[in-house]
Design a protein around this motif. Structure first.
Motif, PDB file in Angstrom:
ATOM      1  N   PHE A  77       0.671  -1.609  -0.048  1.00 34.59           N
ATOM      2  CA  PHE A  77      -0.461  -0.057  -0.180  1.00 34.59           C
ATOM      3  C   PHE A  77       1.231   1.126  -0.330  1.00 34.59           C
ATOM      4  O   PHE A  77       2.093   1.169   0.140  1.00 34.59           O
ATOM      5  CB  PHE A  77      -0.897  -0.243   1.584  1.00 34.59           C
ATOM      6  N   PHE A  83       3.500  -3.692  11.020  1.00 33.93           N
ATOM      7  CA  PHE A  83       3.029  -3.525  12.589  1.00 33.93           C
ATOM      8  C   PHE A  83       3.757  -3.282  13.255  1.00 33.93           C
ATOM      9  O   PHE A  83       5.272  -4.247  13.132  1.00 33.93           O
ATOM     10  CB  PHE A  83       2.494  -5.624  13.161  1.00 33.93           C
ATOM     11  N   TRP A  85       4.633  -3.221  16.230  1.00 33.79           N
ATOM     12  CA  TRP A  85       4.575  -4.128  17.973  1.00 33.79           C
ATOM     13  C   TRP A  85       5.535  -5.589  17.762  1.00 33.79           C
ATOM     14  O   TRP A  85       5.980  -6.350  17.868  1.00 33.79           O
ATOM     15  CB  TRP A  85       3.366  -4.823  18.557  1.00 33.79           C
ATOM     16  N   MET A 145       4.958 -14.408   1.510  1.00 33.72           N
ATOM     17  CA  MET A 145       4.358 -15.915   1.236  1.00 33.72           C
ATOM     18  C   MET A 145       4.044 -15.836  -0.547  1.00 33.72           C
ATOM     19  O   MET A 145       3.524 -16.722  -1.063  1.00 33.72           O
ATOM     20  CB  MET A 145       2.741 -15.198   1.138  1.00 33.72           C
TER      21      MET A 145
ATOM     22  N   GLU B 148      -5.405   0.546   7.333  1.00 33.96           N
ATOM     23  CA  GLU B 148      -4.574   0.029   6.688  1.00 33.96           C
ATOM     24  C   GLU B 148      -3.986  -1.256   7.315  1.00 33.96           C
ATOM     25  O   GLU B 148      -3.212  -2.616   6.439  1.00 33.96           O
ATOM     26  CB  GLU B 148      -3.660   0.806   6.180  1.00 33.96           C
ATOM     27  N   PHE B 149      -3.607  -1.834   9.135  1.00 35.48           N
ATOM     28  CA  PHE B 149      -3.431  -2.645   9.544  1.00 35.48           C
ATOM     29  C   PHE B 149      -4.385  -4.154   8.855  1.00 35.48           C
ATOM     30  O   PHE B 149      -4.118  -5.072   9.215  1.00 35.48           O
ATOM     31  CB  PHE B 149      -3.594  -2.854  10.997  1.00 35.48           C
ATOM     32  N   LYS B 151      -6.532  -4.513   6.149  1.00 36.55           N
ATOM     33  CA  LYS B 151      -6.494  -4.408   4.760  1.00 36.55           C
ATOM     34  C   LYS B 151      -5.560  -5.405   4.762  1.00 36.55           C
ATOM     35  O   LYS B 151      -5.469  -6.089   4.029  1.00 36.55           O
ATOM     36  CB  LYS B 151      -6.604  -3.351   4.215  1.00 36.55           C
ATOM     37  N   ALA B 152      -4.437  -4.522   5.214  1.00 34.08           N
ATOM     38  CA  ALA B 152      -2.692  -5.148   5.218  1.00 34.08           C
ATOM     39  C   ALA B 152      -3.155  -6.610   5.516  1.00 34.08           C
ATOM     40  O   ALA B 152      -2.216  -7.771   4.565  1.00 34.08           O
ATOM     41  CB  ALA B 152      -2.200  -4.958   5.478  1.00 34.08           C
ATOM     42  N   ALA B 153      -3.241  -7.632   6.443  1.00 29.60           N
ATOM     43  CA  ALA B 153      -3.642  -8.127   7.063  1.00 29.60           C
ATOM     44  C   ALA B 153      -4.242  -8.998   6.355  1.00 29.60           C
ATOM     45  O   ALA B 153      -4.197 -10.610   6.377  1.00 29.60           O
ATOM     46  CB  ALA B 153      -4.631  -8.524   8.324  1.00 29.60           C
ATOM     47  N   ARG B 154      -5.165  -9.081   6.020  1.00 30.21           N
ATOM     48  CA  ARG B 154      -6.570  -9.570   5.032  1.00 30.21           C
ATOM     49  C   ARG B 154      -5.684  -9.854   3.650  1.00 30.21           C
ATOM     50  O   ARG B 154      -5.908 -10.988   3.295  1.00 30.21           O
ATOM     51  CB  ARG B 154      -7.798  -9.063   4.639  1.00 30.21           C
ATOM     52  N   THR B 155      -4.941  -8.728   2.963  1.00 32.46           N
ATOM     53  CA  THR B 155      -4.113 -10.041   1.962  1.00 32.46           C
ATOM     54  C   THR B 155      -2.940 -10.562   1.872  1.00 32.46           C
ATOM     55  O   THR B 155      -2.367 -11.597   1.250  1.00 32.46           O
ATOM     56  CB  THR B 155      -3.443  -8.258   1.747  1.00 32.46           C
ATOM     57  N   MET B 156      -2.354 -10.986   4.022  1.00 28.84           N
ATOM     58  CA  MET B 156      -1.942 -12.464   3.854  1.00 28.84           C
ATOM     59  C   MET B 156      -2.617 -13.299   4.423  1.00 28.84           C
ATOM     60  O   MET B 156      -2.377 -13.993   5.036  1.00 28.84           O
ATOM     61  CB  MET B 156      -1.299 -11.151   5.028  1.00 28.84           C
ATOM     62  N   GLY B 157      -4.306 -13.170   4.226  1.00 27.64           N
ATOM     63  CA  GLY B 157      -5.007 -14.489   4.053  1.00 27.64           C
ATOM     64  C   GLY B 157      -5.660 -14.334   5.574  1.00 27.64           C
ATOM     65  O   GLY B 157      -5.618 -15.783   6.152  1.00 27.64           O
ATOM     66  N   SER B 158      -4.849 -13.565   6.699  1.00 25.53           N
ATOM     67  CA  SER B 158      -5.878 -13.141   8.125  1.00 25.53           C
ATOM     68  C   SER B 158      -7.020 -13.272   7.295  1.00 25.53           C
ATOM     69  O   SER B 158      -7.881 -12.469   6.953  1.00 25.53           O
ATOM     70  CB  SER B 158      -4.857 -12.082   9.038  1.00 25.53           C
ATOM     71  N   LYS B 159      -7.828 -13.792   8.681  1.00 28.81           N
ATOM     72  CA  LYS B 159      -9.308 -13.587   8.459  1.00 28.81           C
ATOM     73  C   LYS B 159      -9.827 -13.841  10.036  1.00 28.81           C
ATOM     74  O   LYS B 159      -9.603 -14.887  10.955  1.00 28.81           O
ATOM     75  CB  LYS B 159     -10.388 -13.978   7.933  1.00 28.81           C
ATOM     76  N   LYS B 166      -4.379 -12.026  16.419  1.00 27.05           N
ATOM     77  CA  LYS B 166      -2.829 -11.018  15.722  1.00 27.05           C
ATOM     78  C   LYS B 166      -2.711  -9.729  15.603  1.00 27.05           C
ATOM     79  O   LYS B 166      -1.990  -9.365  15.556  1.00 27.05           O
ATOM     80  CB  LYS B 166      -2.639 -12.073  14.719  1.00 27.05           C
ATOM     81  N   VAL B 167      -3.960  -9.190  15.147  1.00 24.78           N
ATOM     82  CA  VAL B 167      -3.770  -8.242  14.314  1.00 24.78           C
ATOM     83  C   VAL B 167      -4.416  -6.916  15.327  1.00 24.78           C
ATOM     84  O   VAL B 167      -3.954  -6.004  15.783  1.00 24.78           O
ATOM     85  CB  VAL B 167      -4.000  -7.442  13.243  1.00 24.78           C
ATOM     86  N   PRO B 170      -3.658  -6.421  19.619  1.00 29.90           N
ATOM     87  CA  PRO B 170      -2.046  -6.056  19.870  1.00 29.90           C
ATOM     88  C   PRO B 170      -2.052  -4.521  19.187  1.00 29.90           C
ATOM     89  O   PRO B 170      -1.594  -3.467  19.850  1.00 29.90           O
ATOM     90  CB  PRO B 170      -0.778  -6.326  18.961  1.00 29.90           C
ATOM     91  N   ALA B 171      -2.998  -4.157  17.986  1.00 30.73           N
ATOM     92  CA  ALA B 171      -2.655  -2.650  17.226  1.00 30.73           C
ATOM     93  C   ALA B 171      -3.580  -1.841  18.766  1.00 30.73           C
ATOM     94  O   ALA B 171      -3.337  -0.612  18.425  1.00 30.73           O
ATOM     95  CB  ALA B 171      -3.328  -3.297  16.205  1.00 30.73           C
TER      96      ALA B 171
END
Lengths: 259, 253
Positions: A77, A83, A85, A145, B148-149, B151-159, B166-167, B170-171
């Motif tokens: 982006f 992140f 942390w 990835m 954006e955290f 969004k970024a995590a979702r593009t890395m397969g987190s849901k 995980k996001v 901590p955020a």
């Protein structure tokens, strides 16, 4: 075709961003989507990423329909979105699934951090890095990835000129090394010409593709190269009409509501 | 901190004590209403020496720890619910702010009538004192996770749940820490309100006991203890924790 868009449209309620987008993108190509703000280029990229719903039409990658985000598409982006942390290394290994062993993760992180020349900073925290370095970590994270396609949404837009040029060169090296398919959104004509194998120019109101041409020039491409300047002029002429259209609309609106 | 700052602070307190002593010596107020600093100091020493203040402090801390732990737990649950569910937020968010605006002493009569004149009633008031502020802060913490955290995590397969733990968790930690600090501050105030009207043991109860027996020196002494504990715990524990998290998250240089 590798990445395929068929009659893609996006609407937010009554507002149409674009419609009738048809694009076929080949493997291992660096393709830029260039256009003025408001043309929907970032929205289109988000749709490829699976972050935005598709109002009409279909998108597919490697024959599979895109319905949601997935690790086959890495995204960078404008904001690094690291992140805070996690250390640099842990940020890069974040997308790796649990089936990777700890050692594999370490190795992959080392590999991609080396690629972006940040090996030395693997244990640093993001806020200890400059904006350009953060963006390099974001690129390493997306590559870690091993996606089929790398989506980049104005990734260097927030950086200063010098840093941007350095990152252009690094991105070219990464493109050479990994041979990833890259879909790159930008509003900078120079950037698009400097980096891409193919440039897709989008117009606005309504958003649509107004030009699509290959760039067959050897890299690295110098700014003062005749062919580069020629191409810049051509695209500028194409976009001028679009920008004028937006300006005119805004001025008309002012005249109507204030005059 | 620079030593000159400490010099200023110490000089200030000495001047204050001197004025106090001066007013006492002028004889304007009767001695029973206006004891000198030395007598207050003596009352504190006696209180600690015979163990009454120690017992009161321990009892107060017991109420506080139980109450605060419950407040943080409940506040977190309510806050996460409101932060994650738009439905819940639209339905109950406004009432949470209303509840938060109720001073905790108002809950004391209700607690006594509902539970009785005992320590559980005090803890109940402490819980109410801390829960709402905690819930509001957790809700803000979740809302303030940068999109954006996610969004970024979702593009890395987190849901789903992994994305949350995980996001989002901590955020939102910096705001969460602010929530805990405020919950402590509000609970501490609520504790004193509750104990003042309880029948002991506790610091608040000792304060009322001192009033009933016209021991002004002990009244002032306990007020000083309450102030010192309130600020010391805030500075040494909660502010420190909060700043540590903020620094690590890059929000504070």
């Amino acid at each position: 075709m590798f990445l395929q868009m068929n009659e893609v449209a996006k609407r937010f309620d009554a507002h149409e961003v674009f419609s009738g987008i048809n694009l076929s993108i080949e493997k291992n190509q660096f393709v830029s989507i260039l256009g003025p703000s408001g043309c929907g280029k970032s929205t289109l990229l988000s749709m490829v990423a699976g972050l935005e719903d598709v109002t009409e039409g279909t998108l597919s990658l490697g024959g599979e329909k895109i319905l949601q985000p997935g690790t086959d598409r890495g995204m960078v982006f404008q904001q690094p979105a690291l992140f805070p942390w996690l250390t640099v290394k842990d940020n890069v290994t974040f997308p790796l699934k649990a089936d990777h062993s700890k050692r594999e993760k370490e190795q992959l992180a080392a590999k991609y951090l080396k690629m972006v020349h940040l090996t030395r900073f693997k244990d640093a925290y993001p806020h200890e890095l400059s904006g350009g370095m953060q963006q390099r970590v974001a690129i390493a994270r997306a590559l870690a990835m091993d996606p089929k396609v790398l989506l980049m949404d104005e990734p260097f837009g927030a950086l200063d000129e010098q840093t941007r040029h350095i990152l252009h060169d690094e991105l070219m090296k990464i493109f050479d090394e990994t041979k990833k398919t890259i879909l790159f959104v930008t509003h900078s004509i120079q950037e698009a010409i400097k980096l891409s194998d193919r440039v897709i120019v989008m117009g606005t109101r309504p958003g649509r593709i107004i030009a699509d041409f290959p760039i067959d020039m050897d890299r690295p491409r110098e700014r003062d190269d005749k062919k580069v300047i020629e191409m810049e002029k051509n695209i500028m002429a194409l976009l001028e009409d679009e920008i004028k259209k937006v300006m005119k609309e805004e001025l008309d609106y002012e005249a109507k509501h204030l005059g | 901190m620079k030593p000159s700052i400490w010099v200023k602070r110490i000089v200030f307190i000495i001047v204050l004590l001197a004025i106090w002593q001066g007013v006492y010596m002028s004889g304007y107020f009767p001695a029973i209403q206006f004891p000198p600093p030395t007598k207050v100091f003596q009352a504190l020493i006696d209180g600690f020496a015979d163990g009454t203040l120690v017992g009161a402090l321990l009892a107060s801390f017991k109420h506080l720890l139980i109450g605060l732990a419950l407040a943080i737990t409940l506040g977190t649950l309510i806050g996460v619910l409101l932060g994650k569910s738009r439905q819940a937020d639209e339905t109950a968010g406004m009432y949470l702010i209303a509840m938060q605006s109720i001073p905790s002493i108002v809950w004391v009569p209700l607690a006594i009538m509902l539970i009785g004149l005992n320590e559980t009633a005090v803890i109940f008031v402490v819980v109410l004192g801390g829960t709402f502020v905690m819930a509001l802060n957790v809700r803000t913490a979740i809302h303030s996770v940068p999109p954006e955290f996610i969004k970024a995590a979702r593009t890395m397969g987190s849901k789903g749940l992994p994305l949350f733990f995980k996001v989002e968790v901590p955020a939102s930690l910096p705001y969460y820490m602010s929530g805990i600090r405020l919950a402590w501050a509000f609970s501490w105030r609520a504790l004193m309100a509750g104990e003042l009207l309880s029948n002991g043991p506790g610091l608040g109860y000792s304060l009322r006991f001192a009033m009933d027996f016209a021991q002004m020196e002990l009244v002032i002494g306990i007020i000083i203890i309450v102030g010192v504990i309130g600020s010391v715990v805030d500075q040494l524990v909660f502010s420190k924790l909060e700043k540590k998290v903020m620094r690590r998250w890059g929000l504070l240089k």
